[in-house]
Motif scaffolding. Structure first.
Motif, PDB file in Angstrom:
ATOM      1  N   VAL A  58      68.812  21.373  -0.732  1.00  0.00           N
ATOM      2  CA  VAL A  58      67.967  20.343  -0.123  1.00  0.00           C
ATOM      3  C   VAL A  58      66.626  20.916   0.306  1.00  0.00           C
ATOM      4  N   GLY A  59      66.657  22.114   0.903  1.00  0.00           N
ATOM      5  CA  GLY A  59      65.410  22.724   1.361  1.00  0.00           C
ATOM      6  C   GLY A  59      64.527  23.203   0.223  1.00  0.00           C
ATOM      7  N   LEU A  60      65.131  23.862  -0.781  1.00  0.00           N
ATOM      8  CA  LEU A  60      64.332  24.450  -1.859  1.00  0.00           C
ATOM      9  C   LEU A  60      63.710  23.403  -2.772  1.00  0.00           C
ATOM     10  N   VAL A  61      64.329  22.229  -2.841  1.00  0.00           N
ATOM     11  CA  VAL A  61      63.736  21.159  -3.646  1.00  0.00           C
ATOM     12  C   VAL A  61      62.337  20.809  -3.146  1.00  0.00           C
ATOM     13  N   MET A  62      62.092  21.000  -1.870  1.00  0.00           N
ATOM     14  CA  MET A  62      60.804  20.636  -1.281  1.00  0.00           C
ATOM     15  C   MET A  62      59.642  21.469  -1.810  1.00  0.00           C
ATOM     16  N   VAL A  63      59.913  22.551  -2.525  1.00  0.00           N
ATOM     17  CA  VAL A  63      58.833  23.386  -3.053  1.00  0.00           C
ATOM     18  C   VAL A  63      57.939  22.576  -3.995  1.00  0.00           C
ATOM     19  N   ALA A  64      58.531  21.659  -4.732  1.00  0.00           N
ATOM     20  CA  ALA A  64      57.777  20.892  -5.737  1.00  0.00           C
ATOM     21  C   ALA A  64      57.293  19.544  -5.220  1.00  0.00           C
ATOM     22  N   ARG A  65      57.221  19.349  -3.915  1.00  0.00           N
ATOM     23  CA  ARG A  65      56.903  18.031  -3.374  1.00  0.00           C
ATOM     24  C   ARG A  65      55.492  17.578  -3.712  1.00  0.00           C
ATOM     25  N   ARG A  66      54.538  18.498  -3.873  1.00  0.00           N
ATOM     26  CA  ARG A  66      53.151  18.098  -4.187  1.00  0.00           C
ATOM     27  C   ARG A  66      53.001  17.664  -5.644  1.00  0.00           C
ATOM     28  N   PHE A  67      53.849  18.200  -6.524  1.00  0.00           N
ATOM     29  CA  PHE A  67      53.728  17.914  -7.946  1.00  0.00           C
ATOM     30  C   PHE A  67      54.447  16.624  -8.339  1.00  0.00           C
ATOM     31  N   ALA A  68      55.583  16.357  -7.724  1.00  0.00           N
ATOM     32  CA  ALA A  68      56.357  15.148  -8.048  1.00  0.00           C
ATOM     33  C   ALA A  68      56.984  14.615  -6.762  1.00  0.00           C
ATOM     34  N   PRO A  69      56.177  13.981  -5.910  1.00  0.00           N
ATOM     35  CA  PRO A  69      56.685  13.579  -4.592  1.00  0.00           C
ATOM     36  C   PRO A  69      57.877  12.632  -4.660  1.00  0.00           C
ATOM     37  N   VAL A  70      57.836  11.634  -5.527  1.00  0.00           N
ATOM     38  CA  VAL A  70      58.921  10.647  -5.589  1.00  0.00           C
ATOM     39  C   VAL A  70      60.191  11.285  -6.136  1.00  0.00           C
ATOM     40  N   ALA A  71      60.074  12.080  -7.210  1.00  0.00           N
ATOM     41  CA  ALA A  71      61.255  12.729  -7.785  1.00  0.00           C
ATOM     42  C   ALA A  71      61.877  13.706  -6.794  1.00  0.00           C
ATOM     43  N   VAL A  72      61.030  14.457  -6.089  1.00  0.00           N
ATOM     44  CA  VAL A  72      61.556  15.402  -5.104  1.00  0.00           C
ATOM     45  C   VAL A  72      62.243  14.655  -3.971  1.00  0.00           C
ATOM     46  N   PHE A  73      61.640  13.560  -3.514  1.00  0.00           N
ATOM     47  CA  PHE A  73      62.271  12.780  -2.450  1.00  0.00           C
ATOM     48  C   PHE A  73      63.615  12.224  -2.913  1.00  0.00           C
ATOM     49  N   ALA A  74      63.671  11.701  -4.147  1.00  0.00           N
ATOM     50  CA  ALA A  74      64.934  11.141  -4.649  1.00  0.00           C
ATOM     51  C   ALA A  74      66.003  12.221  -4.765  1.00  0.00           C
ATOM     52  N   THR A  75      65.626  13.398  -5.279  1.00  0.00           N
ATOM     53  CA  THR A  75      66.604  14.486  -5.419  1.00  0.00           C
ATOM     54  C   THR A  75      67.081  14.958  -4.058  1.00  0.00           C
ATOM     55  N   GLY A  76      66.137  15.158  -3.128  1.00  0.00           N
ATOM     56  CA  GLY A  76      66.517  15.603  -1.788  1.00  0.00           C
ATOM     57  C   GLY A  76      67.395  14.588  -1.075  1.00  0.00           C
ATOM     58  N   SER A  77      67.065  13.312  -1.242  1.00  0.00           N
ATOM     59  CA  SER A  77      67.875  12.272  -0.598  1.00  0.00           C
ATOM     60  C   SER A  77      69.284  12.226  -1.190  1.00  0.00           C
ATOM     61  N   ALA A  78      69.396  12.377  -2.515  1.00  0.00           N
ATOM     62  CA  ALA A  78      70.722  12.382  -3.145  1.00  0.00           C
ATOM     63  C   ALA A  78      71.566  13.549  -2.636  1.00  0.00           C
ATOM     64  N   LEU A  79      70.955  14.725  -2.536  1.00  0.00           N
ATOM     65  CA  LEU A  79      71.692  15.884  -2.014  1.00  0.00           C
ATOM     66  C   LEU A  79      72.048  15.674  -0.545  1.00  0.00           C
ATOM     67  N   TRP A  80      71.133  15.038   0.194  1.00  0.00           N
ATOM     68  CA  TRP A  80      71.429  14.770   1.608  1.00  0.00           C
ATOM     69  C   TRP A  80      72.600  13.793   1.742  1.00  0.00           C
ATOM     70  N   ILE A  81      72.649  12.735   0.898  1.00  0.00           N
ATOM     71  CA  ILE A  81      73.785  11.792   0.915  1.00  0.00           C
ATOM     72  C   ILE A  81      75.080  12.511   0.559  1.00  0.00           C
ATOM     73  N   LEU A  82      75.020  13.409  -0.444  1.00  0.00           N
ATOM     74  CA  LEU A  82      76.214  14.182  -0.799  1.00  0.00           C
ATOM     75  C   LEU A  82      76.665  15.064   0.358  1.00  0.00           C
ATOM     76  N   PHE A  83      75.685  15.650   1.056  1.00  0.00           N
ATOM     77  CA  PHE A  83      75.994  16.482   2.214  1.00  0.00           C
ATOM     78  C   PHE A  83      76.714  15.659   3.285  1.00  0.00           C
ATOM     79  N   ILE A  84      76.235  14.438   3.518  1.00  0.00           N
ATOM     80  CA  ILE A  84      76.861  13.565   4.520  1.00  0.00           C
ATOM     81  C   ILE A  84      78.233  13.112   4.043  1.00  0.00           C
ATOM     82  N   ALA A  85      78.335  12.779   2.750  1.00  0.00           N
ATOM     83  CA  ALA A  85      79.613  12.320   2.219  1.00  0.00           C
ATOM     84  C   ALA A  85      80.700  13.387   2.326  1.00  0.00           C
ATOM     85  N   CYS A  86      80.299  14.654   2.337  1.00  0.00           N
ATOM     86  CA  CYS A  86      81.271  15.743   2.488  1.00  0.00           C
ATOM     87  C   CYS A  86      81.698  15.925   3.950  1.00  0.00           C
TER      88      CYS A  86
END
Length: 423
Positions: A58-86
């Motif tokens: 979740v943290g390392l995905v943020m490295v690319a936030r300037r290049f693809a903000p929406v894709a990075v947000f979607a990936t980080g959010s999906a990992l965050w939901i998985l983290f909560i689901a666990c």
């Protein structure tokens, strides 16, 4: 060494945002792992190896936030939901999601930013529902609305400010380019005008040579002495004409392409081809300035040499432009012109007392400013300085090297050349 430093500066400027985001992501990962080691609230499990891996992703995905903000947000959010689901505590990985929302709000359109804010709020509600036994739903709902809203507002404001700064930088760059183009155009026009005047000087000398040659041929059988004087004048005048021609060619060679552009404009005034004035017209110039309402004095110090016509024209034009600026800008009631002849230099100073209450009753002919003054002085190896005086007012100072003896040997002056000493 400077070239290497410039390359490093450019590389640093290009990769600095990436390095910043990498450090920020590593900081989030470290903070998340430290927070995961704490005892979580009731209903949530402690972070184990799987939780640590998800936290790192979740943290390392943020490295690319300037290049693809929406894709990075979607990936980080999906990992965050998985983290909560666990069953892990949601707060551990909430900060990267909020950072992703901030980036989208600052860089993307309003509908996209609103959608991402709704996703963060929905994930927050999902986490509260998953631990409903130990959660207060009013608190969860308040956090689900407040946290994304604050990040959204800050992100939108930051994006608007960045856009204004970008537009301001572009406008500044455009204005700077326009100023540079205008300065180059003024310089080119002034060089062409000076070259025309020097052309008139050379053409005048050629006329004198032609007349003197005809006279020498006519009187040679009857008056050899007069013929020799005519030949001396021819040698003297031709030497000076060649020197003026050399200066004119040097002037035209500098910025030749720009000068051709200016020549194609087709703007030609009759005044450009008027006879070039010399120091013999300096007193009428001062009279015109006095008629405009400025009290002007002239002081000549030293023994005046016989100046080449081009150099006399340079002195005249600098005095004319300085006095024109006095009338237009400085607004004094008094001005002083001082010409000092030294052994190795000619110093011309035009100073005013800076009386701001004065306003001229009419304008002099338009001048060409410091650009023209400095270009003229440069032709003869001199310099022009201008600036305020310590006692008030403004001063323009022209310094030219004194003409050498080779400029005009000790013969009779060329008839009609206008090379007369100042009295």
């Amino acid at each position: 060494m400077r070239a290497g430093s410039g390359v490093l500066d450019r590389l640093g400027g290009r990769y600095r945002p990436l390095v910043t985001d990498l450090l920020l992501a590593l900081g989030y990962v470290g903070a998340g792992l430290l927070l995961g080691r704490e005892q979580p609230p009731a209903g949530w499990r402690s972070v184990d190896v799987l939780g640590a891996v998800l936290t790192a992703l979740v943290g390392l995905v943020m490295v690319a936030r300037r290049f693809a903000p929406v894709a990075v947000f979607a990936t980080g959010s999906a990992l965050w939901i998985l983290f909560i689901a666990c069953g892990y505590w949601p707060v551990v990985n909430s900060m990267p999601a909020l950072l992703g929302l901030y980036t989208v709000a600052a860089t993307r359109r309003l509908p996209t930013a609103l959608g991402c804010a709704a996703v963060v709020g929905g994930v927050w509600v999902y986490a509260g529902i998953g631990n409903i036994e130990h959660s207060s739903m009013p608190t969860v709902l308040a956090q689900a609305v407040l946290f994304p809203a604050v990040v959204f507002v800050v992100g939108r404001g930051s994006g608007a400010l960045a856009e204004r700064n970008r537009q301001f930088a572009e406008l500044t760059l455009q204005l700077r380019r326009q100023q540079e183009e205008k300065a180059l155009q003024s310089l080119t026009e002034e060089r062409v005008r000076i070259a025309r005047e020097l052309h008139d000087v050379v053409a005048h000398h050629m006329s004198v040579i032609s007349l003197q040659a005809g006279m020498a041929s006519y009187v040679f059988p009857t008056d050899p002495a007069a013929s020799r004087r005519a030949l001396d004048t021819i040698a003297d005048t031709s030497r000076e004409a060649l020197e003026e021609m050399r200066r004119m060619l040097v002037l035209l060679r500098v910025g030749q392409e720009e000068q051709r552009e200016g020549a194609r404009d087709g703007r030609q005034d009759g005044a450009d081809y008027a006879p070039a004035p010399g120091l013999d017209l300096l007193e009428p110039l001062l009279e015109r300035v006095r008629g405009a309402g400025v009290e002007v004095t002239l002081e000549v110090a030293g023994s005046p040499p016989r100046l080449p016509q081009g150099m006399a024209l340079c002195v005249y034009r600098v005095v004319q432009e300085a006095l024109t600026n006095v009338l237009k800008h400085a607004g004094p009631t008094r001005a002083a012109v001082t010409i000092r002849y030294e052994s190795r230099a000619i110093v011309v100073c035009v100073a005013n007392d800076g009386d701001d209450a004065f306003r001229p009753n009419h304008e002099m002919s338009p001048g060409h400013g410091l650009i023209g003054m400095r270009e003229r002085a440069k032709i003869y190896g001199g310099s022009v300085t201008a600036g305020p005086r310590a006692l008030g007012g403004f001063e323009v100072r022209l310094t030219l090297p004194a003409p050498t003896t080779s400029d005009r040997p000790g013969g009779l002056p060329a008839p009609g050349t206008g090379d007369v000493p100042i009295r």
